[in-house]
Design a protein around this motif. Sequence first.
Motif, PDB file in Angstrom:
ATOM      1  N   UNK A 172       0.847  -1.272   0.070  1.00  0.00           N
ATOM      2  CA  UNK A 172      -0.023   0.000   0.136  1.00  0.00           C
ATOM      3  C   UNK A 172       0.731   1.210   0.055  1.00  0.00           C
ATOM      4  N   UNK A 173       0.830   1.923  -1.045  1.00  0.00           N
ATOM      5  CA  UNK A 173       1.787   3.072  -1.031  1.00  0.00           C
ATOM      6  C   UNK A 173       1.376   4.630  -0.089  1.00  0.00           C
ATOM      7  N   UNK A 174       2.365   5.049   0.251  1.00  0.00           N
ATOM      8  CA  UNK A 174       1.958   6.097   1.100  1.00  0.00           C
ATOM      9  C   UNK A 174       2.697   7.391   0.106  1.00  0.00           C
ATOM     10  N   UNK A 175       1.746   8.112  -0.534  1.00  0.00           N
ATOM     11  CA  UNK A 175       1.973   9.144  -1.576  1.00  0.00           C
ATOM     12  C   UNK A 175       2.514  10.489  -1.083  1.00  0.00           C
ATOM     13  N   UNK A 176       3.499  11.028  -1.630  1.00  0.00           N
ATOM     14  CA  UNK A 176       3.771  12.470  -1.489  1.00  0.00           C
ATOM     15  C   UNK A 176       2.970  13.260  -2.507  1.00  0.00           C
ATOM     16  N   UNK A 177       2.965  14.566  -2.609  1.00  0.00           N
ATOM     17  CA  UNK A 177       2.382  15.220  -3.506  1.00  0.00           C
ATOM     18  C   UNK A 177       2.294  14.954  -4.844  1.00  0.00           C
ATOM     19  N   UNK A 178       1.417  14.716  -5.404  1.00  0.00           N
ATOM     20  CA  UNK A 178       1.520  14.174  -7.061  1.00  0.00           C
ATOM     21  C   UNK A 178       2.035  15.467  -7.929  1.00  0.00           C
ATOM     22  N   UNK A 179       2.559  14.881  -8.918  1.00  0.00           N
ATOM     23  CA  UNK A 179       3.179  15.687  -9.689  1.00  0.00           C
ATOM     24  C   UNK A 179       2.304  16.502 -10.902  1.00  0.00           C
ATOM     25  N   UNK A 180       1.093  16.045 -10.888  1.00  0.00           N
ATOM     26  CA  UNK A 180       0.080  16.410 -11.587  1.00  0.00           C
ATOM     27  C   UNK A 180      -1.127  17.281 -10.903  1.00  0.00           C
ATOM     28  N   UNK A 181      -0.352  17.449  -9.525  1.00  0.00           N
ATOM     29  CA  UNK A 181      -1.474  18.451  -8.897  1.00  0.00           C
ATOM     30  C   UNK A 181      -1.234  19.793  -8.706  1.00  0.00           C
ATOM     31  N   UNK A 182      -2.089  20.801  -9.522  1.00  0.00           N
ATOM     32  CA  UNK A 182      -1.950  22.227  -9.467  1.00  0.00           C
ATOM     33  C   UNK A 182      -2.908  22.853  -8.847  1.00  0.00           C
ATOM     34  N   UNK A 183      -2.417  24.358  -8.299  1.00  0.00           N
ATOM     35  CA  UNK A 183      -2.921  25.087  -7.414  1.00  0.00           C
ATOM     36  C   UNK A 183      -3.533  26.434  -8.013  1.00  0.00           C
ATOM     37  N   UNK A 184      -4.777  26.549  -7.681  1.00  0.00           N
ATOM     38  CA  UNK A 184      -5.382  27.760  -8.041  1.00  0.00           C
ATOM     39  C   UNK A 184      -5.865  28.650  -6.931  1.00  0.00           C
ATOM     40  N   UNK A 185      -5.425  29.959  -6.662  1.00  0.00           N
ATOM     41  CA  UNK A 185      -6.117  30.713  -5.641  1.00  0.00           C
ATOM     42  C   UNK A 185      -7.077  31.578  -6.170  1.00  0.00           C
ATOM     43  N   UNK A 186      -8.410  30.944  -5.713  1.00  0.00           N
ATOM     44  CA  UNK A 186      -9.506  31.625  -6.328  1.00  0.00           C
ATOM     45  C   UNK A 186      -9.541  33.226  -6.126  1.00  0.00           C
ATOM     46  N   UNK A 187      -8.810  33.593  -5.115  1.00  0.00           N
ATOM     47  CA  UNK A 187      -9.058  35.144  -4.967  1.00  0.00           C
ATOM     48  C   UNK A 187      -8.375  35.656  -6.225  1.00  0.00           C
TER      49      UNK A 187
END
Length: 631
Positions: A172-187
């Motif tokens: 069972x893998x313990x994942x770090x932050x995915x490489x295809x995860x992007x962040x958008x500050x909605x403000x």
Amino acid sequence: MMQALKPPSLPPRALAALSLAVTLALAACASGPKVEQAAQAPAGASAEGDGEADGANAAGARGQEGKDIATKHALFKVSAFESLPGWQQDNLGEAWTAFKESCKALERKPNWKPLCAKVKSIKDPKSGRQFLEREFALLTVQNTDRTREGEITGYYEPLLQGRAQRDAQFSVPVYGVPNDLYFLDWKTIPANQRKGVTHVRANGRLLSPAQAGQPGAVAVDMRRFTLDTLDRRLRVRLQGNEGLPYYTRADINRSAALDAPVLAWVDDPIALYAMQVQGTGRIRLPDGSILRLAYADQNGHPFKPMQLASSGNERVQTRGAKGEGADLSDEIEHFDLVDAADTDAATDTSTASQPADEPLTRGARKAGASGAPADPAVADAVDSLLPPAGARPNTKTSAGKAPITLTVPAVTPAKPQPAGGSQQLVDDLLTQAQKNARKVTQSPTPKAATQAATAREGSASNKLSTALLKQRSQALDSDPSYVFFRAAPDQSAQAGPVGALGVPLTAGRSLAVDPRVLPLGYPVFLDASAGDRRQTQMQRLMFAQDTGGAIRGAVRADYFWGFGADAGKQARRTKHRGRMWVLVPHAEVDSLLSSKLVTRGGKGGDEQRECLIDDEAFCDSDAAEDANSSR
């Protein structure tokens, strides 16, 4: 008769100077103390220092008592330290380490810089108590309906067993932050585009506004996301020219491989989930070294925790464990879904005299009987796990114990099972399989254990184990949230995990709170009544140093118990009703009382500010107003 002595004669200039000095001294006495100057004394004045400053602060606090301050999520009443139950009895010397940790973040604020300088210099509890009473105003925290009690729960840092490399048991893998995860500050998105489609483009992991048709621009339908005032970052994945919400837990569990670094491998998805619920944990590797993991991020979906219970803990002793000292003994915890654990407890009479362990969730109430939603895949899995028609129930015995009988009810395909029923059966089967596996691995002779492990790896039972792990993973799909970890910075084994404030947590002195209500880093006094006679009443100075997905509301907090299985037991038993007070520097309270936050008997409402104390990182009232105007 003795002759009277005459005063010595003085020159005329000296007499004039003396007369002027006497006149000024008399005038100064007539004018009294200069309160205005005293009130401007530095916040970090010593406990033995300016008595006029102490008097001014005390007089100001007395003059403000009873005044109300309202925000959208809570009400606050200026109160007196004399009203705090247990205030004089609390050993503040134990709290000062946590206060110094808070100051590492707070001293960057102008009002806090002189206060934190004093915090670092205080050596004894008496001086600390005087300092707090002098430099802070006390605010009683109330719910928006003016009630003063709320729910106090507990959390901790669990210990799991794992591997650095995948093998047959630890898969069972313990994942770090995915490489295809992007962040958008909605403000950053214009208000008129927050209810429809907007365009953004990637700049590293961050997405920023762009024009349609611009190179690299992708369309994001904002209606598919929730604009949360606690976390302005939307988690996005890019698919062609479209930005979509990131994968749910079910998506991640069913994918062959996520585009993410794997930090470690553990043997049970429910154990991983337990660590995700806590937001932190430690993994013991085969050589005895410890991998410490901290919360890194999550997938952007709401936290809907399932309830777990710890059972069958396994004590592991390692000599010379790296980074842990010369001799260390800790318990590796095993976890089950709470309904399965309840069923298991009913059939295991060996623990009947022991108090039942409470569910492991950070703030969630016990789920209803329906449990996870009905899923055809679950029903299929049940069929695959059932014994062949006419098979006899398992009655094999373990040395020194009565036979364990697993009775499997008949399954009629034409009759639909009630919601949650098939899930309950899966959980029962999983729990029984885990117990049987543990009995084999805990065999008294190393030779027998080795033979059993070899047999498992080469037999059909290993395939069954894979199926069981798959079903345990699917049982968690009703919680769409998924936590990603990062390796924690090197620190001593005694140091707590790093919380949302960015400083190590202190067992028994750190709280997770709703930062819209209580500003992170600030002192909070807690009075919580124990509903469990195994715990004493909590009356102590705490510090708001962490947050939690389920920690929302005014009188609501999560009490950090520390590391290990014993801390876990205390955390699971912590279901208290409690009251809270927050200590706020006088300058900040004066500003609050002179603003529109003052209320005369009213309640907080939509017109009120989001935060008690604005903080761009944790609670921004302006951003919250933008979010509300966009809904």
